[in-house]
Design a protein around this motif. Sequence first.
Motif, PDB file in Angstrom:
ATOM      1  N   SER A  25      -4.334  11.904   0.328  1.00  9.26           N
ATOM      2  CA  SER A  25      -4.165  11.764   1.660  1.00  9.26           C
ATOM      3  C   SER A  25      -3.534  10.278   2.157  1.00  9.26           C
ATOM      4  O   SER A  25      -3.667   9.609   1.464  1.00  9.26           O
ATOM      5  CB  SER A  25      -5.709  11.897   2.515  1.00  9.26           C
ATOM      6  N   GLY A  26      -2.730  10.478   3.252  1.00  7.80           N
ATOM      7  CA  GLY A  26      -2.314   9.253   3.537  1.00  7.80           C
ATOM      8  C   GLY A  26      -0.860   8.951   3.340  1.00  7.80           C
ATOM      9  O   GLY A  26      -0.140   8.102   3.718  1.00  7.80           O
ATOM     10  N   ARG A  27      -0.340  10.011   2.319  1.00  2.00           N
ATOM     11  CA  ARG A  27       1.150   9.523   1.644  1.00  2.00           C
ATOM     12  C   ARG A  27       1.518  10.878   0.936  1.00  2.00           C
ATOM     13  O   ARG A  27       0.453  11.538   0.240  1.00  2.00           O
ATOM     14  CB  ARG A  27       1.052   8.256   0.881  1.00  2.00           C
ATOM     15  N   THR A  28       2.722  11.303   1.058  1.00  2.00           N
ATOM     16  CA  THR A  28       3.238  12.430   0.399  1.00  2.00           C
ATOM     17  C   THR A  28       3.317  11.907  -1.192  1.00  2.00           C
ATOM     18  O   THR A  28       3.801  10.874  -1.544  1.00  2.00           O
ATOM     19  CB  THR A  28       4.454  13.155   0.780  1.00  2.00           C
ATOM     20  N   LEU A  29       2.989  12.988  -2.009  1.00  2.00           N
ATOM     21  CA  LEU A  29       3.037  12.648  -3.478  1.00  2.00           C
ATOM     22  C   LEU A  29       4.657  13.156  -4.081  1.00  2.00           C
ATOM     23  O   LEU A  29       5.045  12.625  -5.231  1.00  2.00           O
ATOM     24  CB  LEU A  29       2.098  13.284  -4.025  1.00  2.00           C
ATOM     25  N   SER A  30       5.229  13.619  -3.261  1.00  2.00           N
ATOM     26  CA  SER A  30       6.606  14.266  -3.888  1.00  2.00           C
ATOM     27  C   SER A  30       7.623  13.247  -4.454  1.00  2.00           C
ATOM     28  O   SER A  30       8.647  13.979  -4.927  1.00  2.00           O
ATOM     29  CB  SER A  30       7.096  15.142  -2.779  1.00  2.00           C
ATOM     30  N   ASP A  31       7.654  12.101  -4.136  1.00  2.00           N
ATOM     31  CA  ASP A  31       8.581  11.301  -4.593  1.00  2.00           C
ATOM     32  C   ASP A  31       8.046   9.855  -5.123  1.00  2.00           C
ATOM     33  O   ASP A  31       8.578   8.811  -5.126  1.00  2.00           O
ATOM     34  CB  ASP A  31       9.611  11.020  -3.398  1.00  2.00           C
ATOM     35  N   TYR A  99     -11.386  10.388 -16.557  1.00  2.00           N
ATOM     36  CA  TYR A  99     -10.095  10.756 -16.364  1.00  2.00           C
ATOM     37  C   TYR A  99      -9.624  10.220 -14.923  1.00  2.00           C
ATOM     38  O   TYR A  99     -10.463  10.664 -14.024  1.00  2.00           O
ATOM     39  CB  TYR A  99      -9.684  12.366 -16.375  1.00  2.00           C
ATOM     40  N   HIS A 100      -8.693   9.577 -14.732  1.00  2.00           N
ATOM     41  CA  HIS A 100      -8.337   9.002 -13.549  1.00  2.00           C
ATOM     42  C   HIS A 100      -6.879   9.282 -12.949  1.00  2.00           C
ATOM     43  O   HIS A 100      -5.934   8.997 -13.644  1.00  2.00           O
ATOM     44  CB  HIS A 100      -8.474   7.404 -13.558  1.00  2.00           C
ATOM     45  N   CYS A 101      -6.773   9.668 -11.933  1.00  2.00           N
ATOM     46  CA  CYS A 101      -5.306   9.915 -11.321  1.00  2.00           C
ATOM     47  C   CYS A 101      -5.019   8.563 -10.838  1.00  2.00           C
ATOM     48  O   CYS A 101      -5.659   7.686 -10.165  1.00  2.00           O
ATOM     49  CB  CYS A 101      -5.176  11.026 -10.394  1.00  2.00           C
ATOM     50  N   TYR A 102      -3.512   8.496 -10.582  1.00  2.00           N
ATOM     51  CA  TYR A 102      -3.087   7.462  -9.834  1.00  2.00           C
ATOM     52  C   TYR A 102      -1.848   7.705  -9.387  1.00  2.00           C
ATOM     53  O   TYR A 102      -1.209   8.617  -9.619  1.00  2.00           O
ATOM     54  CB  TYR A 102      -2.808   6.412 -10.937  1.00  2.00           C
ATOM     55  N   VAL A 103      -1.330   7.163  -8.363  1.00  2.00           N
ATOM     56  CA  VAL A 103      -0.134   7.152  -7.669  1.00  2.00           C
ATOM     57  C   VAL A 103       0.264   5.570  -7.699  1.00  2.00           C
ATOM     58  O   VAL A 103      -0.119   4.597  -7.237  1.00  2.00           O
ATOM     59  CB  VAL A 103       0.281   7.675  -6.553  1.00  2.00           C
TER      60      VAL A 103
END
Length: 121
Positions: A25-31, A99-103
């Motif tokens: 949430s708070g930001r698109t992940l698409s790019d 397991y951790h996700c990240y962006v």
Amino acid sequence: QVQLVQSGGDLVQPGGSLTVSCAASGRTLSDVDQGWYRQAPGEPRELVARFSSGDRFSGGGKIVYADSVKGRFTISRDNAKNTLYLQMTNLKQEDTAVYHCYVIIGTTTYWGQGTQVTVSS
């Protein structure tokens, strides 16, 4: 502010399958660069799978997997749900970890809260 909420961790038997999710949430992940790390007790953190956003010169992103999970794990993304997934098949005991996700957005890395995956008979 970006928030990543993970779900899907569980106890599975060797050879089993599991999918873990990371809803943003708070930001698109698409790019943006995004992916999954894992850390087992007493072991260093390991990059499991990664989407790189690429750049305008390369023409797009690419997917990278750790050698230890190639052919067994698949990273995917649902842009409509703004959610990142890690599909895990043929699980082995050595896949047991948090397991951790990240962006990565700009110079900031955002992390999910972590989810435990335990592979045991």
